[in-house]
Design a protein around this motif. Structure first.
Motif, PDB file in Angstrom:
ATOM      1  N   VAL A 273      -6.478  -8.288 -15.258  1.00 27.19           N
ATOM      2  CA  VAL A 273      -7.217  -8.233 -13.995  1.00 27.19           C
ATOM      3  C   VAL A 273      -7.985  -6.917 -13.948  1.00 27.19           C
ATOM      4  N   ARG A 274      -8.855  -6.787 -12.979  1.00 24.11           N
ATOM      5  CA  ARG A 274      -9.730  -5.601 -12.893  1.00 24.11           C
ATOM      6  C   ARG A 274      -8.937  -4.297 -12.894  1.00 24.11           C
ATOM      7  N   ALA A 275      -7.840  -4.247 -12.148  1.00 28.97           N
ATOM      8  CA  ALA A 275      -7.043  -3.021 -12.089  1.00 28.97           C
ATOM      9  C   ALA A 275      -6.485  -2.672 -13.469  1.00 28.97           C
ATOM     10  N   GLY A 276      -6.070  -3.672 -14.223  1.00 23.16           N
ATOM     11  CA  GLY A 276      -5.561  -3.433 -15.565  1.00 23.16           C
ATOM     12  C   GLY A 276      -6.642  -2.924 -16.493  1.00 23.16           C
TER      13      GLY A 276
ATOM     14  N   GLU B 278      -9.334  -1.247 -15.583  1.00 22.28           N
ATOM     15  CA  GLU B 278      -9.641   0.132 -15.184  1.00 22.28           C
ATOM     16  C   GLU B 278      -8.581   1.108 -15.688  1.00 22.28           C
ATOM     17  N   ALA B 279      -7.318   0.701 -15.666  1.00 20.53           N
ATOM     18  CA  ALA B 279      -6.243   1.557 -16.178  1.00 20.53           C
ATOM     19  C   ALA B 279      -6.421   1.784 -17.683  1.00 20.53           C
ATOM     20  N   LEU B 280      -6.772   0.735 -18.423  1.00 21.79           N
ATOM     21  CA  LEU B 280      -7.019   0.888 -19.859  1.00 21.79           C
ATOM     22  C   LEU B 280      -8.220   1.788 -20.123  1.00 21.79           C
ATOM     23  N   MET B 281      -9.254   1.668 -19.297  1.00 20.50           N
ATOM     24  CA  MET B 281     -10.446   2.500 -19.473  1.00 20.50           C
ATOM     25  C   MET B 281     -10.125   3.971 -19.218  1.00 20.50           C
ATOM     26  N   ARG B 282      -9.243   4.251 -18.256  1.00 21.74           N
ATOM     27  CA  ARG B 282      -8.841   5.646 -18.007  1.00 21.74           C
ATOM     28  C   ARG B 282      -7.979   6.168 -19.152  1.00 21.74           C
ATOM     29  N   ARG B 283      -7.102   5.301 -19.676  1.00 20.47           N
ATOM     30  CA  ARG B 283      -6.196   5.720 -20.745  1.00 20.47           C
ATOM     31  C   ARG B 283      -6.925   5.895 -22.068  1.00 20.47           C
ATOM     32  N   PHE B 284      -7.888   5.069 -22.329  1.00 25.45           N
ATOM     33  CA  PHE B 284      -8.639   5.106 -23.595  1.00 25.45           C
ATOM     34  C   PHE B 284     -10.135   5.173 -23.310  1.00 25.45           C
ATOM     35  N   PRO B 285     -10.624   6.312 -22.820  1.00 26.00           N
ATOM     36  CA  PRO B 285     -12.050   6.409 -22.490  1.00 26.00           C
ATOM     37  C   PRO B 285     -12.912   6.338 -23.748  1.00 26.00           C
ATOM     38  N   ASP B 286     -14.110   5.798 -23.580  1.00 22.55           N
ATOM     39  CA  ASP B 286     -15.070   5.766 -24.672  1.00 22.55           C
ATOM     40  C   ASP B 286     -15.500   7.183 -24.980  1.00 22.55           C
ATOM     41  N   GLU B 287     -15.627   7.467 -26.263  1.00 21.74           N
ATOM     42  CA  GLU B 287     -16.117   8.788 -26.638  1.00 21.74           C
ATOM     43  C   GLU B 287     -17.627   8.768 -26.620  1.00 21.74           C
ATOM     44  N   GLU B 288     -18.179   9.871 -26.174  1.00 16.57           N
ATOM     45  CA  GLU B 288     -19.624   9.977 -26.110  1.00 16.57           C
ATOM     46  C   GLU B 288     -20.172  10.159 -27.528  1.00 16.57           C
ATOM     47  N   ILE B 289     -21.156   9.351 -27.874  1.00 15.78           N
ATOM     48  CA  ILE B 289     -21.765   9.415 -29.193  1.00 15.78           C
ATOM     49  C   ILE B 289     -22.939  10.400 -29.132  1.00 15.78           C
ATOM     50  N   ARG B 290     -22.976  11.335 -30.060  1.00 16.72           N
ATOM     51  CA  ARG B 290     -24.074  12.324 -30.048  1.00 16.72           C
ATOM     52  C   ARG B 290     -25.016  12.076 -31.187  1.00 16.72           C
TER      53      ARG B 290
END
Length: 76
Positions: free
Chosen positions: A59-62, A64-76
């Protein structure tokens, strides 16, 4: 003369998926053909996981929790 059920599909019914059933029973489960054809529909359903509990959906909350735990790294 037609086989039972042959040519009787309507807009609300579909033919039994024999190809998929035979693939699951004979190919994936590697059942002997004699054993496959002797199975009851309930036995076959149990063997192929039809009665297994459904996996919980994300679900959306899950998400969002995964996105906070494993944020995308910014590509330079």
């Amino acid at each position: 003369m037609r086989a039972a059920g042959e040519g009787t599909e309507t807009a609300t019914t579909t033919a039994f998926p024999w190809r998929a059933a035979m693939h699951a029973g004979l190919g994936l489960l590697r059942l002997d053909p004699d054993r496959f054809w002797r199975l009851s529909p309930r036995e076959f359903a149990a063997m192929t996981g039809a009665f297994a509990p459904a996996a919980p959906r994300l679900v959306r909350a899950g998400l969002e929790a995964l996105m906070r735990r494993f944020p995308d790294e910014e590509i330079r």
